[in-house]
Design a protein around this motif. Sequence first.
Motif, PDB file in Angstrom:
ATOM      1  N   UNK A   1      18.000  19.075  43.408  1.00 32.69           N
ATOM      2  CA  UNK A   1      17.765  17.828  44.375  1.00 32.69           C
ATOM      3  C   UNK A   1      17.800  16.683  43.459  1.00 32.69           C
ATOM      4  N   UNK A   2      18.894  15.688  43.695  1.00 34.51           N
ATOM      5  CA  UNK A   2      18.926  14.525  42.817  1.00 34.51           C
ATOM      6  C   UNK A   2      18.461  13.426  43.799  1.00 34.51           C
ATOM      7  N   UNK A   3      17.654  12.273  43.209  1.00 33.52           N
ATOM      8  CA  UNK A   3      16.747  11.266  43.963  1.00 33.52           C
ATOM      9  C   UNK A   3      17.837  10.087  43.434  1.00 33.52           C
ATOM     10  N   UNK A   4      17.790   9.254  44.429  1.00 36.28           N
ATOM     11  CA  UNK A   4      18.497   7.803  44.303  1.00 36.28           C
ATOM     12  C   UNK A   4      17.842   7.138  42.899  1.00 36.28           C
ATOM     13  N   UNK A   5      18.817   6.756  42.279  1.00 37.26           N
ATOM     14  CA  UNK A   5      18.516   5.950  40.933  1.00 37.26           C
ATOM     15  C   UNK A   5      18.297   4.408  41.294  1.00 37.26           C
ATOM     16  N   UNK A   6      17.278   3.984  41.108  1.00 42.41           N
ATOM     17  CA  UNK A   6      17.025   2.472  41.258  1.00 42.41           C
ATOM     18  C   UNK A   6      17.537   1.749  40.140  1.00 42.41           C
ATOM     19  N   UNK A   7      18.247   0.583  40.693  1.00 44.31           N
ATOM     20  CA  UNK A   7      18.964  -0.156  39.793  1.00 44.31           C
ATOM     21  C   UNK A   7      18.601  -1.827  39.975  1.00 44.31           C
ATOM     22  N   UNK A   8      18.863  -2.590  38.924  1.00 46.80           N
ATOM     23  CA  UNK A   8      18.308  -3.936  38.953  1.00 46.80           C
ATOM     24  C   UNK A   8      19.411  -4.786  39.659  1.00 46.80           C
ATOM     25  N   UNK A   9      19.186  -6.093  39.750  1.00 47.66           N
ATOM     26  CA  UNK A   9      20.122  -6.858  40.439  1.00 47.66           C
ATOM     27  C   UNK A   9      21.794  -6.748  39.950  1.00 47.66           C
TER      28      UNK A   9
END
Length: 304
Positions: free
Chosen positions: A228-236
């Motif tokens: 199960x792969x979770x969304x990755x948080x990205x910077x602006x």
Amino acid sequence: MCADALHETPVRGRFAPSPTGPLHFGSLIAAVGSFLHARSRGGQWLVRMEDLDGPREVPGARDDILRTLEAHGLEWDGPVRRQSDGLALYEAALARLMRDGLVYPCACTRREIADSALQGIEGAIYPGTCRGGLPAGRMPRSWRVRVPAMPTTFIDDAHGELTQDVAADVGDFVLKRADGLFAYQLAVVVDDADQGITEVVRGADLLGSTARQIVLQQMLALPKPTYLHLPVAVNPAGEKLSKQSLAPRIAPETASLNLLAVLSFLGQAPAADLRGAPVAAIVAWAIEHWNARALPRARTLPAP
Ligand code: GLU
């Protein structure tokens, strides 16, 4: 822990941070997501320090990560394993692959590969120079796995059925590096099997590694966990939050707020009255209400 307890608890998840710096919002997402997915089904949750790359380890990061997990109410089962303690396991796995003729020594330098290779999903696709034997007069540097020429298909519980042709997209990849270190792809497969991990929940940046890991599981006759792969948080700027992109350390002092931000990021819509609630109450609510179907399907999402 007694054998019965193990038997009655078939679900076992894990969080596998690299101790290269403190936790940031991005790594807290993987910690919380893997914890909730396991705990919501009565499962165990293990923490493993992926510290194979000794030179990249930051002194104090290991303890800092563990204290931050504790501050967020993320209690793990059993002792924290360190990959650096398991070198004999990786050595044994490589020896088995050697015995079965599934790996070969490679003399190529990065520069030589870059000069002759096509670009794949993660840089140069290894052109197979040493597959048929070392060129005359060359010394082995690394060990590569002989990837079979067939696609690998797996189910990701968020992204559905995915297929990757590892031979075409990556080529024969390195299992033991020229500097003598074992590669992440081998270590993670050996550790997950050795620790009885039944489900791998982590960031979608590792979706592209999953087929390689399944190829190795098949070669080593190891059980395949669910993914199960979770969304990755990205910077602006669209970069994954990481030490390299200078993501700020997550503050244990604001653990309740951090947890609520992660739950929102993961589509869990935390109840409004949890604002201001203590960590334990938020974690208990999240275990009870965890809904993997509500996870955003995007591979990346802006960090809040
Ligand atoms: N150690 C890896 C990382 O910090 C995670 C590996 C995994 O979950 O398989 O990105």
